[in-house]
Write an enzyme that holds these catalytic residues in place. Structure first.
Site, mmCIF file in Angstrom:
data_model
loop_
_atom_site.group_PDB
_atom_site.id
_atom_site.type_symbol
_atom_site.label_atom_id
_atom_site.label_comp_id
_atom_site.label_asym_id
_atom_site.label_seq_id
_atom_site.Cartn_x
_atom_site.Cartn_y
_atom_site.Cartn_z
ATOM 1 N N LYS A 210 -1.034 -7.044 -5.234
ATOM 2 C CA LYS A 210 0.414 -6.861 -5.438
ATOM 3 C C LYS A 210 1.099 -6.318 -4.183
ATOM 4 C CE LYS A 210 -0.156 -2.530 -8.085
ATOM 5 N NZ LYS A 210 -1.526 -2.277 -7.613
ATOM 6 N N ARG B 125 4.717 2.199 -14.111
ATOM 7 C CA ARG B 125 3.321 2.120 -14.518
ATOM 8 C C ARG B 125 3.099 2.591 -15.944
ATOM 9 N NH1 ARG B 125 0.694 2.387 -8.755
ATOM 10 N NH2 ARG B 125 -1.376 1.675 -9.280
ATOM 11 N N ARG C 177 -12.150 -3.233 0.040
ATOM 12 C CA ARG C 177 -10.871 -2.936 0.693
ATOM 13 C C ARG C 177 -11.046 -1.882 1.796
ATOM 14 N NH1 ARG C 177 -5.621 -2.193 -2.867
ATOM 15 N NH2 ARG C 177 -6.469 -0.209 -3.556
ATOM 16 N N ARG D 82 -10.318 4.170 1.218
ATOM 17 C CA ARG D 82 -9.591 5.215 0.495
ATOM 18 C C ARG D 82 -10.509 5.895 -0.514
ATOM 19 N NH1 ARG D 82 -4.490 1.900 -1.624
ATOM 20 N NH2 ARG D 82 -4.998 3.066 -3.492
ATOM 21 N N ARG E 292 -8.969 4.088 -12.792
ATOM 22 C CA ARG E 292 -7.616 3.564 -12.554
ATOM 23 C C ARG E 292 -7.376 2.297 -13.378
ATOM 24 N NH1 ARG E 292 -7.696 2.769 -6.452
ATOM 25 N NH2 ARG E 292 -5.488 2.266 -6.603
#
Ligand code: AMP
Length: 202
Positions: A13, A83, A117, A149, A160
């Site tokens: 996104k 969210r 990532r 991260r 998450r």
């Protein structure tokens, strides 16, 4: 143009929001990026948000909604907001969103992608499987070393994702009823996802 890009972690996104921002010359508001910048710069907001980010939990609604008021303009593409239902309701009071783009991928793909990532301090994001930098582990733009991260570690990603299913998915019905929700297959190549988005927006 007032666009929201939603989707589970790793759906791309942020990447698609950035492409839209460039194509239509509208500001890209990434709630996650703003929060991370505040944490990095040790602002008051950053100190409050840091423990939530590192655990993969949502930062309290009031804080996020207040923060966003400074960024919302007449045109924007926003990712990572709203969210949950409370944020969607608060958002309605501030602005009228024209299009909600839901980029969908299954959980197994989300976990695979996020484990690959790699991020750069400058804000660039890569993926060692799907979008690697030209030189291994170095940012194409600023040549700094990339890092993973904390909240991209697998256990945190699972947490998450469960927040996404329990809190974010319920707002999709709300937008579907308003007739502004568009679902896009996020398992395609980045360029194909973008093409689908442009077809929807035309
Ligand atoms: P993201 O980069 O969009 O995956 O967001 C990273 C983290 O920032 C999330 O795990 C949350 O801790 C926080 N965050 C981002 N967007 C929101 C939001 N709309 N509400 C609350 N917390 C958020």
């Amino acid at each position: 143009m007032r666009i929201v890009v939603l989707g589970p972690q790793g759906s791309g996104k942020g990447t698609q929001a950035e492409l839209l921002s460039k194509k239509f010359d509208i500001p890209h508001i990434s709630v996650g990026d703003i929060l991370r910048a505040n944490v990095k710069n040790k602002t008051e907001l950053g100190r409050i948000a840091a423990p939530y980010l590192s655990k993969g939990a949502l930062v309290p609604d009031k804080i996020v909604v207040n923060m966003l008021k400074d960024y919302i303009d007449s045109s924007f593409v926003i990712d990572g907001f709203p969210r949950n239902t409370a944020q969607a309701k608060a958002f309605e009071k501030v602005t009228d969103v024209e299009q909600i783009l839901l980029i969908d991928i299954p959980d197994r793909e989300a976990i695979r992608r996020i484990s690959g990532r790699r991020s750069c301090e400058c804000g660039a994001v890569y993926n060692i499987y799907t979008n690697p930098p030209k030189i291994q582990n170095l940012c194409d733009n600023c040549k700094k070393a990339l890092y993973q991260r904390d909240d991209d570690k697998e256990e945190t990603v699972r947490k998450r994702l469960s927040i996404y299913h329990n809190e974010t998915e319920p707002i999709l019905d709300f937008y579907e009823r308003k007739g502004v929700l568009h679902r896009i297959d996020g398992e395609q190549q980045i360029e194909k996802v973008f093409e689908d988005i442009l077809n929807i927006l035309e």
